[in-house]
Design a protein around this motif. Structure first.
Motif, PDB file in Angstrom:
ATOM      1  N   SER A 219      52.290  32.264  44.925  1.00 53.22           N
ATOM      2  CA  SER A 219      51.060  33.062  45.502  1.00 53.22           C
ATOM      3  C   SER A 219      50.229  33.455  44.251  1.00 53.22           C
ATOM      4  O   SER A 219      49.241  33.357  44.065  1.00 53.22           O
ATOM      5  CB  SER A 219      51.280  34.081  46.533  1.00 53.22           C
ATOM      6  N   ALA A 220      51.019  34.104  43.352  1.00 50.99           N
ATOM      7  CA  ALA A 220      49.983  34.457  42.087  1.00 50.99           C
ATOM      8  C   ALA A 220      49.730  33.347  41.205  1.00 50.99           C
ATOM      9  O   ALA A 220      48.642  33.443  40.878  1.00 50.99           O
ATOM     10  CB  ALA A 220      51.094  35.069  41.031  1.00 50.99           C
ATOM     11  N   GLU A 221      50.567  32.355  41.193  1.00 46.89           N
ATOM     12  CA  GLU A 221      49.794  31.193  40.581  1.00 46.89           C
ATOM     13  C   GLU A 221      48.741  30.444  41.341  1.00 46.89           C
ATOM     14  O   GLU A 221      48.021  30.094  40.456  1.00 46.89           O
ATOM     15  CB  GLU A 221      51.235  29.947  40.241  1.00 46.89           C
ATOM     16  N   VAL A 222      48.962  30.421  42.550  1.00 46.60           N
ATOM     17  CA  VAL A 222      47.694  29.941  43.410  1.00 46.60           C
ATOM     18  C   VAL A 222      46.306  30.796  43.141  1.00 46.60           C
ATOM     19  O   VAL A 222      45.419  30.047  42.915  1.00 46.60           O
ATOM     20  CB  VAL A 222      48.172  29.963  45.039  1.00 46.60           C
ATOM     21  N   LEU A 223      46.531  32.119  43.010  1.00 50.99           N
ATOM     22  CA  LEU A 223      45.491  32.968  42.700  1.00 50.99           C
ATOM     23  C   LEU A 223      44.825  32.620  41.412  1.00 50.99           C
ATOM     24  O   LEU A 223      43.598  32.637  41.286  1.00 50.99           O
ATOM     25  CB  LEU A 223      45.946  34.469  42.908  1.00 50.99           C
ATOM     26  N   ILE A 224      45.634  32.481  40.383  1.00 47.37           N
ATOM     27  CA  ILE A 224      44.984  32.118  39.096  1.00 47.37           C
ATOM     28  C   ILE A 224      44.741  30.684  39.042  1.00 47.37           C
ATOM     29  O   ILE A 224      43.580  30.432  38.484  1.00 47.37           O
ATOM     30  CB  ILE A 224      46.271  32.119  37.962  1.00 47.37           C
ATOM     31  N   ASP A 225      45.285  29.732  39.885  1.00 44.83           N
ATOM     32  CA  ASP A 225      44.594  28.293  39.724  1.00 44.83           C
ATOM     33  C   ASP A 225      43.201  28.460  40.446  1.00 44.83           C
ATOM     34  O   ASP A 225      42.205  27.850  40.160  1.00 44.83           O
ATOM     35  CB  ASP A 225      45.465  27.452  40.727  1.00 44.83           C
ATOM     36  N   LYS A 226      42.867  29.390  41.443  1.00 48.43           N
ATOM     37  CA  LYS A 226      41.636  29.443  42.068  1.00 48.43           C
ATOM     38  C   LYS A 226      40.577  30.209  40.959  1.00 48.43           C
ATOM     39  O   LYS A 226      39.511  29.783  41.035  1.00 48.43           O
ATOM     40  CB  LYS A 226      41.765  30.301  43.288  1.00 48.43           C
ATOM     41  N   TYR A 227      41.174  31.445  40.535  1.00 43.20           N
ATOM     42  CA  TYR A 227      40.131  32.224  39.901  1.00 43.20           C
ATOM     43  C   TYR A 227      40.324  32.141  38.549  1.00 43.20           C
ATOM     44  O   TYR A 227      39.425  33.099  37.635  1.00 43.20           O
ATOM     45  CB  TYR A 227      40.412  33.759  40.373  1.00 43.20           C
ATOM     46  N   ASP A 228      41.236  31.417  37.655  1.00 38.91           N
ATOM     47  CA  ASP A 228      41.046  30.953  36.488  1.00 38.91           C
ATOM     48  C   ASP A 228      41.680  32.269  35.446  1.00 38.91           C
ATOM     49  O   ASP A 228      42.366  31.938  34.591  1.00 38.91           O
ATOM     50  CB  ASP A 228      39.887  30.676  36.104  1.00 38.91           C
ATOM     51  N   SER A 229      41.386  33.559  35.794  1.00 41.82           N
ATOM     52  CA  SER A 229      42.040  34.785  35.236  1.00 41.82           C
ATOM     53  C   SER A 229      42.510  36.002  35.758  1.00 41.82           C
ATOM     54  O   SER A 229      42.147  36.101  36.960  1.00 41.82           O
ATOM     55  CB  SER A 229      40.726  35.246  34.202  1.00 41.82           C
ATOM     56  N   PHE A 230      43.105  36.611  35.011  1.00 41.43           N
ATOM     57  CA  PHE A 230      43.463  37.894  35.854  1.00 41.43           C
ATOM     58  C   PHE A 230      42.798  38.871  36.200  1.00 41.43           C
ATOM     59  O   PHE A 230      42.679  39.471  37.247  1.00 41.43           O
ATOM     60  CB  PHE A 230      44.490  38.602  34.624  1.00 41.43           C
ATOM     61  N   GLU A 231      41.738  38.956  35.245  1.00 41.56           N
ATOM     62  CA  GLU A 231      40.590  39.905  35.604  1.00 41.56           C
ATOM     63  C   GLU A 231      39.667  39.720  37.014  1.00 41.56           C
ATOM     64  O   GLU A 231      39.427  40.443  37.534  1.00 41.56           O
ATOM     65  CB  GLU A 231      39.618  39.915  34.553  1.00 41.56           C
ATOM     66  N   ASN A 232      39.688  38.226  36.955  1.00 44.10           N
ATOM     67  CA  ASN A 232      38.901  37.517  38.400  1.00 44.10           C
ATOM     68  C   ASN A 232      39.843  38.113  39.595  1.00 44.10           C
ATOM     69  O   ASN A 232      39.130  38.125  40.616  1.00 44.10           O
ATOM     70  CB  ASN A 232      38.653  36.152  38.057  1.00 44.10           C
ATOM     71  N   VAL A 233      41.322  37.928  39.188  1.00 43.36           N
ATOM     72  CA  VAL A 233      41.980  38.275  40.624  1.00 43.36           C
ATOM     73  C   VAL A 233      42.022  39.604  40.877  1.00 43.36           C
ATOM     74  O   VAL A 233      41.979  39.997  42.156  1.00 43.36           O
ATOM     75  CB  VAL A 233      43.291  37.678  40.280  1.00 43.36           C
ATOM     76  N   ILE A 234      41.906  40.359  39.885  1.00 45.56           N
ATOM     77  CA  ILE A 234      41.684  42.021  40.088  1.00 45.56           C
ATOM     78  C   ILE A 234      40.317  42.296  40.624  1.00 45.56           C
ATOM     79  O   ILE A 234      40.507  43.109  41.745  1.00 45.56           O
ATOM     80  CB  ILE A 234      41.900  42.826  38.703  1.00 45.56           C
ATOM     81  N   ASP A 235      39.325  41.460  40.542  1.00 45.00           N
ATOM     82  CA  ASP A 235      38.041  41.837  40.866  1.00 45.00           C
ATOM     83  C   ASP A 235      38.045  41.382  42.319  1.00 45.00           C
ATOM     84  O   ASP A 235      37.514  41.885  43.194  1.00 45.00           O
ATOM     85  CB  ASP A 235      36.957  40.970  40.161  1.00 45.00           C
ATOM     86  N   PHE A 236      38.784  40.195  42.530  1.00 38.82           N
ATOM     87  CA  PHE A 236      38.788  39.658  44.092  1.00 38.82           C
ATOM     88  C   PHE A 236      39.480  40.736  45.288  1.00 38.82           C
ATOM     89  O   PHE A 236      38.937  41.014  46.164  1.00 38.82           O
ATOM     90  CB  PHE A 236      39.711  38.378  44.138  1.00 38.82           C
ATOM     91  N   PHE A 237      40.620  41.386  44.664  1.00 40.55           N
ATOM     92  CA  PHE A 237      41.031  42.407  45.589  1.00 40.55           C
ATOM     93  C   PHE A 237      40.386  43.669  45.517  1.00 40.55           C
ATOM     94  O   PHE A 237      40.718  44.425  46.348  1.00 40.55           O
ATOM     95  CB  PHE A 237      42.585  42.667  45.027  1.00 40.55           C
ATOM     96  N   ALA A 238      39.872  44.111  44.413  1.00 43.88           N
ATOM     97  CA  ALA A 238      39.208  45.061  44.474  1.00 43.88           C
ATOM     98  C   ALA A 238      37.895  45.259  45.245  1.00 43.88           C
ATOM     99  O   ALA A 238      37.567  46.389  45.963  1.00 43.88           O
ATOM    100  CB  ALA A 238      38.773  45.761  42.937  1.00 43.88           C
ATOM    101  N   ASN A 239      37.521  44.100  45.640  1.00 51.78           N
ATOM    102  CA  ASN A 239      36.545  43.828  46.489  1.00 51.78           C
ATOM    103  C   ASN A 239      36.608  43.160  47.795  1.00 51.78           C
ATOM    104  O   ASN A 239      35.806  42.444  48.330  1.00 51.78           O
ATOM    105  CB  ASN A 239      35.196  43.125  45.877  1.00 51.78           C
TER     106      ASN A 239
END
Length: 335
Positions: A219-239
């Protein structure tokens, strides 16, 4: 008792977490990175962590040796059993093969023996178990210099092999097709995945078994595949908002019982969030919000609660099954 919600909220509380983003409440540094008043940032944390989670050359060499030796041993066992015509492939899979593993904090190496489609389930179970028993023995472990952990690792792994082939309910997340596809999709982004996994482990969000009910490596890999970066994944969950869906391919089938969805890019009918607990999702939102504001992973907060401890004996060897039984029993007491 740990308060999974961090703020006395052990549920999602989406109404509480959905407030509009106010730029003034989230200062940035001169490079535009999110920063706290002391100058910490999500990107700064990533840059430091990226160096820490990079696999050291000596560890890579050790992994390659294990890969080569165990694969050869499996192939020898197949020849001894005279079943070469029943085997499609012997392949190392999982995060190690994709370069997204974290060997420093404990990492599996997943070796798959792939049978041809015309081999019956009975034969797969029989030969798979025989291969496992031939390979996973103490003599081979000693020959690889594994004496320090021999008794624990070889015994435990041999029991797992037996349990796997005797129990048709075991679910294996890593498969041949997902590994090859994700390896291609994550090319150049392996470091982002390692940072995200490390963050999830440090924050208590990692682990997809019934005990943890959180994020898997996949699931972590799928998130990076979609959002490209760690920062973008954090931003997704924060919002995060209830009903949000992560679906890179589009057209995936969302499980509406889940607070949000992460669609498997290989299987559009599979929602990876189905394995998550409500508490773990709520904790993820809170951790992401605080991390985005401060650039540091928040420490768990604790509160005193009345509790009841029940002890009992069980002959169940499958930990997931046992945990499932305990959860059902606990829920029956709560209701």
């Amino acid at each position: 008792i740990k308060d999974e919600g961090l703020n006395g909220d052990d549920g999602l509380g989406f109404g509480q977490h959905n407030e509009s983003f106010n730029e003034e409440d989230h200062p940035r540094d001169e490079d535009g990175k999110f920063a706290d008043k002391d100058g910490g940032s999500v990107s700064g944390w990533k840059e430091t962590t990226m160096k820490d989670v990079e696999t050291k050359p000596e560890i890579k060499d050790k992994q390659k040796k294990i890969d080569r030796n165990v694969t050869n041993k499996v192939e020898d066992a197949i020849k001894e059993l005279g079943i070469e015509d029943k085997i499609y492939d012997v392949a190392m899979q999982g995060s190690y093969e994709k370069g997204t593993d974290l060997p420093e904090s404990g990492s599996d190496m997943d070796l798959f023996v792939v049978f041809k489609t015309n081999v019956s389930e009975e034969e797969k179970n029989q030969y798979g178990l025989e291969i496992g028993r031939k390979v996973l023995n103490k003599d081979f472990a000693e020959s690889q210099g594994w004496t320090k952990y021999r008794d624990e690792e070889v015994t435990a792994t041999s029991k797992y092999v037996q349990a796997f082939f005797n129990d048709g309910e075991q679910e294996v997340e890593v498969q041949i097709v997902p590994t090859e596809n994700m390896k291609t999709a994550l090319k150049g982004k392996e470091g982002e995945v390692r940072v995200l996994k490390h963050f999830m482990k440090k924050a208590g969000l990692y682990g997809s078994n019934l005990k943890q009910q959180g994020f898997s490596g996949y699931s972590a890999e799928v998130l990076i595949d979609k959002y490209d970066s760690f920062e973008n994944v954090i931003d997704f969950f924060a919002n995060l908002k209830e009903g949000d869906i992560v679906d890179k391919q589009g057209g995936g089938k969302r499980n509406k019982e889940n607070a949000f969805s992460i669609i498997d890019p290989i299987d559009p009918n599979r929602d990876l969030v189905s394995a998550f607990s409500t508490q773990k999702i709520g904790k993820t939102v809170n951790v992401a919000k605080k991390f985005k504001e401060t650039g540091t992973i928040p420490d768990p907060e604790y509160r005193e609660m009345d509790s009841t401890i029940i002890t009992f004996d069980s002959d169940e060897m499958n930990e997931d099954k046992l945990i499932g039984q305990v959860r059902r029993m606990a829920n029956s007491y709560q209701s």
